[in-house]
Write a protein that holds these residues in place. Structure first.
Motif, PDB file in Angstrom:
ATOM      1  N   ASP A  37       0.844  -1.188   0.000  1.00 14.40           N
ATOM      2  CA  ASP A  37       0.000   0.000   0.000  1.00 14.40           C
ATOM      3  C   ASP A  37       0.887   1.249   0.000  1.00 14.40           C
ATOM      4  O   ASP A  37       1.910   1.301   0.666  1.00 14.40           O
ATOM      5  CB  ASP A  37      -0.947   0.005   1.198  1.00 14.40           C
ATOM      6  CG  ASP A  37      -0.221  -0.144   2.526  1.00 14.40           C
ATOM      7  OD1 ASP A  37       0.746  -0.930   2.574  1.00 14.40           O
ATOM      8  OD2 ASP A  37      -0.610   0.528   3.490  1.00 14.40           O
ATOM      9  N   GLY A  38       0.485   2.241  -0.782  1.00 18.02           N
ATOM     10  CA  GLY A  38       1.253   3.479  -0.879  1.00 18.02           C
ATOM     11  C   GLY A  38       1.042   4.163  -2.224  1.00 18.02           C
ATOM     12  O   GLY A  38       0.199   3.750  -3.020  1.00 18.02           O
ATOM     13  N   TRP A  39       1.805   5.207  -2.471  1.00 24.10           N
ATOM     14  CA  TRP A  39       1.694   6.008  -3.684  1.00 24.10           C
ATOM     15  C   TRP A  39       2.609   5.466  -4.781  1.00 24.10           C
ATOM     16  O   TRP A  39       3.767   5.140  -4.523  1.00 24.10           O
ATOM     17  CB  TRP A  39       2.063   7.461  -3.402  1.00 24.10           C
ATOM     18  CG  TRP A  39       1.030   8.189  -2.612  1.00 24.10           C
ATOM     19  CD1 TRP A  39       1.048   8.431  -1.263  1.00 24.10           C
ATOM     20  CD2 TRP A  39      -0.171   8.768  -3.108  1.00 24.10           C
ATOM     21  NE1 TRP A  39      -0.079   9.133  -0.897  1.00 24.10           N
ATOM     22  CE2 TRP A  39      -0.845   9.348  -2.006  1.00 24.10           C
ATOM     23  CE3 TRP A  39      -0.760   8.847  -4.372  1.00 24.10           C
ATOM     24  CZ2 TRP A  39      -2.060  10.009  -2.139  1.00 24.10           C
ATOM     25  CZ3 TRP A  39      -1.974   9.503  -4.509  1.00 24.10           C
ATOM     26  CH2 TRP A  39      -2.608  10.072  -3.404  1.00 24.10           C
ATOM     27  N   HIS A  99      -7.319   9.481  -3.635  1.00 25.39           N
ATOM     28  CA  HIS A  99      -6.477   8.380  -4.102  1.00 25.39           C
ATOM     29  C   HIS A  99      -5.825   8.658  -5.455  1.00 25.39           C
ATOM     30  O   HIS A  99      -5.141   7.804  -6.011  1.00 25.39           O
ATOM     31  CB  HIS A  99      -7.273   7.071  -4.166  1.00 25.39           C
ATOM     32  CG  HIS A  99      -7.438   6.449  -2.819  1.00 25.39           C
ATOM     33  ND1 HIS A  99      -8.141   5.286  -2.623  1.00 25.39           N
ATOM     34  CD2 HIS A  99      -6.994   6.831  -1.591  1.00 25.39           C
ATOM     35  CE1 HIS A  99      -8.132   4.976  -1.331  1.00 25.39           C
ATOM     36  NE2 HIS A  99      -7.445   5.909  -0.694  1.00 25.39           N
ATOM     37  N   TYR A 112       0.037  10.588  -9.676  1.00 22.38           N
ATOM     38  CA  TYR A 112       0.205   9.457  -8.764  1.00 22.38           C
ATOM     39  C   TYR A 112      -1.141   8.821  -8.427  1.00 22.38           C
ATOM     40  O   TYR A 112      -2.168   9.509  -8.386  1.00 22.38           O
ATOM     41  CB  TYR A 112       0.859   9.911  -7.454  1.00 22.38           C
ATOM     42  CG  TYR A 112       2.252  10.444  -7.629  1.00 22.38           C
ATOM     43  CD1 TYR A 112       3.362   9.648  -7.344  1.00 22.38           C
ATOM     44  CD2 TYR A 112       2.471  11.742  -8.081  1.00 22.38           C
ATOM     45  CE1 TYR A 112       4.654  10.142  -7.496  1.00 22.38           C
ATOM     46  CE2 TYR A 112       3.752  12.235  -8.242  1.00 22.38           C
ATOM     47  CZ  TYR A 112       4.839  11.434  -7.947  1.00 22.38           C
ATOM     48  OH  TYR A 112       6.108  11.914  -8.109  1.00 22.38           O
ATOM     49  N   TYR A 114      -2.959   6.020  -5.503  1.00 22.74           N
ATOM     50  CA  TYR A 114      -2.735   5.406  -4.197  1.00 22.74           C
ATOM     51  C   TYR A 114      -3.325   4.000  -4.171  1.00 22.74           C
ATOM     52  O   TYR A 114      -4.500   3.803  -4.472  1.00 22.74           O
ATOM     53  CB  TYR A 114      -3.363   6.244  -3.079  1.00 22.74           C
ATOM     54  CG  TYR A 114      -3.046   5.714  -1.707  1.00 22.74           C
ATOM     55  CD1 TYR A 114      -1.783   5.914  -1.158  1.00 22.74           C
ATOM     56  CD2 TYR A 114      -3.984   4.992  -0.981  1.00 22.74           C
ATOM     57  CE1 TYR A 114      -1.468   5.419   0.103  1.00 22.74           C
ATOM     58  CE2 TYR A 114      -3.680   4.494   0.272  1.00 22.74           C
ATOM     59  CZ  TYR A 114      -2.418   4.712   0.803  1.00 22.74           C
ATOM     60  OH  TYR A 114      -2.106   4.217   2.037  1.00 22.74           O
ATOM     61  N   ASN A 116      -4.403   1.241  -1.735  1.00 20.20           N
ATOM     62  CA  ASN A 116      -4.633   1.040  -0.306  1.00 20.20           C
ATOM     63  C   ASN A 116      -4.834  -0.423   0.050  1.00 20.20           C
ATOM     64  O   ASN A 116      -5.052  -0.747   1.203  1.00 20.20           O
ATOM     65  CB  ASN A 116      -5.817   1.882   0.189  1.00 20.20           C
ATOM     66  CG  ASN A 116      -7.151   1.404  -0.341  1.00 20.20           C
ATOM     67  OD1 ASN A 116      -7.210   0.644  -1.303  1.00 20.20           O
ATOM     68  ND2 ASN A 116      -8.229   1.874   0.261  1.00 20.20           N
ATOM     69  N   LYS A 147       6.865   1.810  -4.898  1.00 21.67           N
ATOM     70  CA  LYS A 147       6.098   2.893  -4.290  1.00 21.67           C
ATOM     71  C   LYS A 147       7.028   3.997  -3.800  1.00 21.67           C
ATOM     72  O   LYS A 147       8.217   3.769  -3.583  1.00 21.67           O
ATOM     73  CB  LYS A 147       5.216   2.367  -3.161  1.00 21.67           C
ATOM     74  CG  LYS A 147       5.939   1.884  -1.929  1.00 21.67           C
ATOM     75  CD  LYS A 147       4.926   1.410  -0.890  1.00 21.67           C
ATOM     76  CE  LYS A 147       5.621   0.851   0.342  1.00 21.67           C
ATOM     77  NZ  LYS A 147       4.642   0.393   1.349  1.00 21.67           N
ATOM     78  N   THR A 156      -4.863  16.780  -4.475  1.00 25.36           N
ATOM     79  CA  THR A 156      -5.480  15.462  -4.590  1.00 25.36           C
ATOM     80  C   THR A 156      -6.821  15.608  -5.292  1.00 25.36           C
ATOM     81  O   THR A 156      -7.323  16.717  -5.480  1.00 25.36           O
ATOM     82  CB  THR A 156      -5.677  14.805  -3.207  1.00 25.36           C
ATOM     83  OG1 THR A 156      -6.463  15.682  -2.376  1.00 25.36           O
ATOM     84  CG2 THR A 156      -4.340  14.521  -2.533  1.00 25.36           C
TER      85      THR A 156
END
Length: 196
Positions: A37-39, A99, A112, A114, A116, A147, A156
């Motif tokens: 999980d991450g960008w 996200h 980017y 995300y 999760n 990531k 965002t």
């Protein structure tokens, strides 16, 4: 339709179809590994002068854990800064608004997404359309399973009008039932009609 006009409407046996994955550039982001999980960076670029970039992306998370369509519009106001005009979800399911993100640094930018989900599949991104006013820009993306170690977005995502209206429907609350004035009621429907 008969044998005289059938060929005008039906494709011949020798015709070919294009697979959906041949339409629009596609990239996969994230990893099947634990703690994924991450960008993840989808795309990066540079704008100069008064150039702009507009693109619409289809985003699908593996295991049926979300899908949506995002529109972004960036413009370089001069040779050293970028203005984010739009970063909008046109549709969104099981993705949060934030996200999707853009990070800018002077005249450089990155898009980017995300992830999760800790360990369940990747995110598939397809470029549905892309254009730029100052050149024939085509957004070309590729896979990324690394990531970001640290990430602070400049902006965002927000919900576009279609998603925002759907969200409004989720928050409607009942008001008070009120009798319709008798002068507005046809006798055949009776007098016990109420409205909210």
């Amino acid at each position: 339709m008969d044998s005289a006009n059938y060929s005008r409407y039906a494709a011949p046996l020798s015709h070919t179809h294009r697979d959906i994955d041949q339409i629009g550039n596609v990239g996969y982001y994230g990893s099947d590994e634990a703690n994924s999980d991450g960008w993840y960076k989808i795309y990066s670029g540079t704008l100069t002068g008064h150039a702009d970039r507009v693109a619409r992306l289809s985003i699908v998370r593996g295991y049926g854990r979300g899908h949506g369509i995002v529109l972004f519009h960036l413009r370089c106001d001069n040779s050293s800064s970028i203005k984010i005009h739009d970063l909008l979800w046109e549709t969104r399911y099981k993705f949060d608004e934030n996200h999707i993100a853009i990070k800018t640094n002077k005249n450089e930018y990155g898009i980017y997404v995300y992830q999760n989900s800790v360990q369940w599949g990747r995110i598939k991104v397809r470029v549905l359309e892309s254009c730029g006013t100052s050149s024939n820009w085509t957004m070309t993306i590729s896979n990324n399973s690394t990531k970001e170690s640290s990430f602070t977005p400049t902006a965002t995502g927000k919900d576009g009008s279609t998603v925002a209206k759907a969200n409004e429907a989720d928050t409607l609350t009942e008001t008070v039932w009120t009798d319709v004035p008798e002068t507005n009621i046809s006798p055949r429907y009776g007098k016990n009609i109420k409205y909210l």
